[in-house]
Design a protein around this motif. Sequence first.
Motif, short mmCIF file in Angstrom:
data_model
loop_
_atom_site.label_atom_id
_atom_site.label_comp_id
_atom_site.label_asym_id
_atom_site.label_seq_id
_atom_site.Cartn_x
_atom_site.Cartn_y
_atom_site.Cartn_z
N GLY A 47 0.81 -1.20 0.00
CA GLY A 47 0.00 0.00 0.00
C GLY A 47 0.85 1.25 0.00
N ALA A 48 1.98 1.19 -0.69
CA ALA A 48 2.93 2.29 -0.73
C ALA A 48 3.01 2.89 -2.13
CB ALA A 48 4.32 1.81 -0.30
N ASN B 282 8.57 -8.14 15.05
CA ASN B 282 7.63 -7.41 15.87
C ASN B 282 7.68 -5.92 15.51
OD1 ASN B 282 5.78 -6.96 17.99
ND2 ASN B 282 7.45 -6.49 19.42
N PRO B 283 6.59 -5.33 15.00
CA PRO B 283 6.65 -3.93 14.57
C PRO B 283 7.00 -2.98 15.71
CG PRO B 283 4.69 -5.00 13.69
CD PRO B 283 5.29 -5.95 14.69
N ALA C 8 10.71 -8.24 9.24
CA ALA C 8 9.28 -8.15 9.54
C ALA C 8 8.37 -8.05 8.33
CB ALA C 8 9.03 -6.94 10.45
N ALA C 9 8.80 -8.48 7.16
CA ALA C 9 7.90 -8.44 6.01
C ALA C 9 6.64 -9.24 6.32
CB ALA C 9 8.59 -9.02 4.77
N GLY C 10 5.48 -8.64 6.05
CA GLY C 10 4.22 -9.31 6.30
C GLY C 10 3.59 -9.01 7.65
N SER C 11 4.32 -8.32 8.54
CA SER C 11 3.74 -7.90 9.81
C SER C 11 2.87 -6.66 9.59
CB SER C 11 4.84 -7.59 10.83
OG SER C 11 5.59 -8.75 11.14
N ARG C 12 2.03 -6.36 10.58
CA ARG C 12 1.17 -5.18 10.52
C ARG C 12 1.16 -4.47 11.86
NH1 ARG C 12 -2.15 -9.23 8.32
NH2 ARG C 12 -2.65 -9.03 6.09
N LEU C 13 0.89 -3.19 11.81
CA LEU C 13 0.66 -2.38 13.01
C LEU C 13 -0.50 -1.46 12.74
CD1 LEU C 13 1.60 -1.54 15.87
CD2 LEU C 13 2.99 0.23 14.77
N ARG D 43 0.89 -2.19 6.91
CA ARG D 43 1.98 -3.15 6.77
C ARG D 43 3.32 -2.52 7.15
NH1 ARG D 43 0.28 -7.84 4.47
NH2 ARG D 43 -1.54 -7.78 3.11
N THR D 44 4.16 -3.34 7.76
CA THR D 44 5.51 -2.90 8.07
C THR D 44 6.26 -2.58 6.78
OG1 THR D 44 6.09 -5.24 8.20
CG2 THR D 44 5.79 -4.06 10.27
#
Length: 366
Positions: A50-51, A136-137, A157-162, A166-167
Motif C-alpha cells: 500500500g505504498a 515485531n513492529p 518483519a515483512a508481512g507484519s502489521r501495526l 503493513r511494516t
Amino acid sequence: MAVPLFDTKRPVAPLRAAIDARIAAVLDGGAFILGPEVAAFEAELAAYLGARHVVAVANGTDAITIALQALGVGPGDEVVVPAFTFYASAEAIPPTGAAPVFCDVDGETMNVTAETVKAALTPRTKAVVAVDLFGNPAPVPEIEALGIPVVEDAAQAAGSRLGGRRTAALGTVGTLSFFPSKNLGCFGDGGAIVTEDDAVAELARTYRFHGSRDKVSYERIGWNSRLDELQAAILRVLLPELDRWCDGRRAAHAAYADAGLWELVTPQAQTNGAEAAWGLQVVRTPHARLLEQALPAAGIGARGYYRTPLHRQQALAPWAQGVELPVTDELADRHLAIPMNPLLGAAEAEEVTAAVRAALRGEAAA
C-alpha cells in the motif's frame, strides 16, 4: 525429531517449477540489471504494501544507507538507532557521514519506543532508525510524533502489521532485506526502499545507480546497489505466498503456547496493535546460555543473536563512549532464538518444548 532453527527449503519446494520457469525466462530474455522483472517486482511490492514507491537495491544494508542519504542525512548529523539489533542497522549510518547514537529498548517488546528514542535525541538528530525486531513492529507512528523522520528497518518483519498497516510502510521511509532467511527471502542478497515521498524515491533511484538518472550524467556520489533481474524474478513468485507464510509463522507461535513453552520461558511481547509475523521466535530466560548449549545437543536449533550489543562492538566504539543501556545489556544476556518457520506445527513445537523442559530440569537437579 530434529527441529532446525530455520527451514528455507520446505516452504519453497512446491514453487520450484514456477521459479525455474521464471529464471529460464530471464536467461532467455538477456536483461539482467534493472530490467522488466525489477520494475514489475517494485510495482507488485508497492501494491502489496500500500505504498507509493518501492526502489529495489542490492541488500538491506544499502537500503538503510541510501534511505538516510535520500532524507538529507550527512556529515555533522546524528541518527538514533537501537543497540539491540543486527550490526547493519548501525553500520549503515557512518557511510552517510553521520554519527550513530545508540538508544535502549523496551524489555518486553525488545523494540525502541518513543521514550527510549527521546532520551537519545539532541539538536543534531536528523533521523531515527526504528527496527521491527524479530518481526515485531516498532511503534513507528509514536516515534514519528517526536518530529524526527523515521527510517523503519523492517528487514525481519515483512508481512507484519501495526494498526492494520503493513511494516516497511509505517515510517517516513521503510527498508527491507530479502536475505534468504527473511520472511520474504530471495536466493541471495536483495533489499528495497519504501516511501510515499516522490522526491525521496527519485533520490534513492539516483543513489542506487552511481548517482545518475540517465547513465550519462552523474549528479552525486552514489552506490552500485541494484537488485538483479534473477532475484526479482524469484521474488515475484514468492511474494504472493507471503501472507500465507506469515499466517503459518503466527500459527507456529500459537503452537508453542499450546505446547506449554511460555510456562518455561518468556516470549517476546507483541507491540500494542501489532500482528507480528515472527521472522524469528525469540524468548527471554535467565537460562539462555544453558539452553543455547543444551538444545542443539538435543537436535533443536537455538542461537543467541546479539550477545554483544552494538554499543559494545569494537567497530562502533568511537560512537559509544560512556553509553550505558541497561535493558539492552540484560536482553543481550538473556535472549535466545528457537526454531521458527511457516510450516512449524504442533509436533515440532512439542519437541522443542520437551527439550527446553528437560534442559531446565537438568539444571534444577544440578
